[in-house]
Design an enzyme around this catalytic site. Sequence first.
Site, PDB file in Angstrom:
ATOM      1  CB  ILE A  59     -10.985  88.762  22.340  1.00 17.19           C
ATOM      2  CG1 ILE A  59      -9.730  88.894  23.223  1.00 17.19           C
ATOM      3  CG2 ILE A  59     -10.706  89.288  20.933  1.00 17.19           C
ATOM      4  CD1 ILE A  59      -8.546  88.066  22.722  1.00 17.19           C
TER       5      ILE A  59
ATOM      6  CG  HIS B 180     -10.756  93.202  16.804  1.00 14.05           C
ATOM      7  ND1 HIS B 180     -10.142  94.256  17.417  1.00 14.05           N
ATOM      8  CD2 HIS B 180     -10.958  93.610  15.523  1.00 14.05           C
ATOM      9  CE1 HIS B 180      -9.979  95.259  16.565  1.00 14.05           C
ATOM     10  NE2 HIS B 180     -10.475  94.893  15.407  1.00 14.05           N
TER      11      HIS B 180
HETATM   12  P1  NAD Z   1      -5.323  99.892  23.230  1.00 13.23           P
HETATM   13  O1  NAD Z   1      -4.596  99.045  24.221  1.00 13.23           O
HETATM   14  O2  NAD Z   1      -4.634 100.255  21.970  1.00 13.23           O
HETATM   15  O3  NAD Z   1      -5.768 101.230  23.970  1.00 13.23           O
HETATM   16  C1  NAD Z   1      -6.360 101.222  25.229  1.00 13.23           C
HETATM   17  C2  NAD Z   1      -6.833 102.623  25.548  1.00 13.23           C
HETATM   18  O4  NAD Z   1      -7.494 102.561  26.802  1.00 13.23           O
HETATM   19  C3  NAD Z   1      -5.702 103.662  25.690  1.00 13.23           C
HETATM   20  O5  NAD Z   1      -6.046 104.814  24.966  1.00 13.23           O
HETATM   21  C4  NAD Z   1      -5.648 103.950  27.187  1.00 13.23           C
HETATM   22  O6  NAD Z   1      -5.348 105.301  27.479  1.00 13.23           O
HETATM   23  C5  NAD Z   1      -7.080 103.655  27.600  1.00 13.23           C
HETATM   24  N1  NAD Z   1      -7.197 103.217  29.000  1.00 13.23           N
HETATM   25  C6  NAD Z   1      -6.349 102.500  29.764  1.00 13.23           C
HETATM   26  N2  NAD Z   1      -6.846 102.301  30.980  1.00 13.23           N
HETATM   27  C7  NAD Z   1      -8.058 102.907  31.008  1.00 13.23           C
HETATM   28  C8  NAD Z   1      -9.069 103.070  31.993  1.00 13.23           C
HETATM   29  N3  NAD Z   1      -8.946 102.556  33.233  1.00 13.23           N
HETATM   30  N4  NAD Z   1     -10.181 103.770  31.689  1.00 13.23           N
HETATM   31  C9  NAD Z   1     -10.344 104.315  30.446  1.00 13.23           C
HETATM   32  N5  NAD Z   1      -9.416 104.193  29.468  1.00 13.23           N
HETATM   33  C10 NAD Z   1      -8.296 103.494  29.747  1.00 13.23           C
HETATM   34  O7  NAD Z   1      -6.686  99.142  22.942  1.00 13.23           O
HETATM   35  P2  NAD Z   1      -7.680  99.153  21.712  1.00 13.23           P
HETATM   36  O8  NAD Z   1      -7.802 100.537  21.182  1.00 13.23           O
HETATM   37  O9  NAD Z   1      -8.859  98.399  22.161  1.00 13.23           O
HETATM   38  O10 NAD Z   1      -6.992  98.322  20.529  1.00 13.23           O
HETATM   39  C11 NAD Z   1      -6.215  97.220  20.758  1.00 13.23           C
HETATM   40  C12 NAD Z   1      -6.629  95.806  20.332  1.00 13.23           C
HETATM   41  O11 NAD Z   1      -6.236  94.968  21.423  1.00 13.23           O
HETATM   42  C13 NAD Z   1      -8.058  95.490  20.121  1.00 13.23           C
HETATM   43  O12 NAD Z   1      -8.137  95.070  18.822  1.00 13.23           O
HETATM   44  C14 NAD Z   1      -8.374  94.255  21.014  1.00 13.23           C
HETATM   45  O13 NAD Z   1      -8.810  93.174  20.228  1.00 13.23           O
HETATM   46  C15 NAD Z   1      -7.086  93.860  21.624  1.00 13.23           C
HETATM   47  N6  NAD Z   1      -7.113  93.619  23.095  1.00 13.23           N
HETATM   48  C16 NAD Z   1      -8.249  93.227  23.738  1.00 13.23           C
HETATM   49  C17 NAD Z   1      -8.254  93.073  25.127  1.00 13.23           C
HETATM   50  C18 NAD Z   1      -9.511  92.603  25.804  1.00 13.23           C
HETATM   51  O14 NAD Z   1     -10.236  91.794  25.223  1.00 13.23           O
HETATM   52  N7  NAD Z   1      -9.823  93.102  27.006  1.00 13.23           N
HETATM   53  C19 NAD Z   1      -7.106  93.355  25.880  1.00 13.23           C
HETATM   54  C20 NAD Z   1      -5.951  93.763  25.181  1.00 13.23           C
HETATM   55  C21 NAD Z   1      -5.976  93.884  23.791  1.00 13.23           C
END
Ligand code: NAD
Length: 255
Positions: A108, A129
Amino acid sequence: MNKRKIPSIVVLTGAGISAESGIKTFRASDGLWEEHRIEDVASPEGFARDPETVHRFYNLRREHLLSSEIQPNAAHYALAELENALTKLEQDLPDKTLSNYTLVTQNIDDLHERSGSDLVSGNNLLHIHGELLKIRCSQSAQIFPCYEATSPLSVCSCCQQTGNLRPHVVWFGEMPLYMDKIYQALETCDLFMAIGTSGNVYPAAGFFEVAKSSGAHTVELNLEPSINGSKFDEQIYGTASEIVPDYVNTLLKEL
Ligand code: NAD
């Protein structure tokens, strides 16, 4: 005229691509998101129970996203470079409406936009999302940009009522956005890349299977194997800021 076939590419990104930009991933700690229970801050029921807490939660996320310490990283920039290269190739094609690149993000945040993705077409980047920097009227479904703190007392600019504004974020139990467009792209792509996603949240977690059954080569780029990691055709593990630019450079050489 260039008759070379340009590969159609679908990229799916998750919270992992933004981790090195300073935004915590979803599952960094079990069942919690920034110390909140997910069902309290990311479900329609949680919002109905305590809208003030939910508004406050997203206000803090928004304020953090807009702080100077949060910037796109090399992985975001590499994807923008890939998109630009494909766009340049597309310009040689007779059918200029053909879109060969779709970036689907579960995030997001706006780090893909800030790194220069989607600058040319304006419709290649799909936030399934929702977006933290937007707010929606729950009565009219109108969407507005949002850079300020909101509360249940905020007045909606379309209906002039309080209590109708909600974050433009898809919560658990709600329908993700742009699904028709995404399935169309998945069914016609040559390459599917999943970057920084744990494969826990459906339907996004099943996208690779749709692409694969349509004949696409599927690649997982993640810190560690995701739940379905072994089912991808290719796996590359490491931090997104290292492995994504490397992978994109290899692709660019092949184009
Ligand atoms: P998740 O948190 O479930 O998984 C994150 C994945 O990223 C993990 O498999 C982890 O091993 C990997 N990871 C962590 N650090 C990394 C790096 N430096 N390089 C590469 N990979 C790395 O996230 P998801 O699968 O996106 O699902 C979760 C939900 O959370 C989504 O629907 C999203 O909307 C929401 N979300 C979004 C944000 C954002 O907007 N940045 C942040 C947190 C959660």
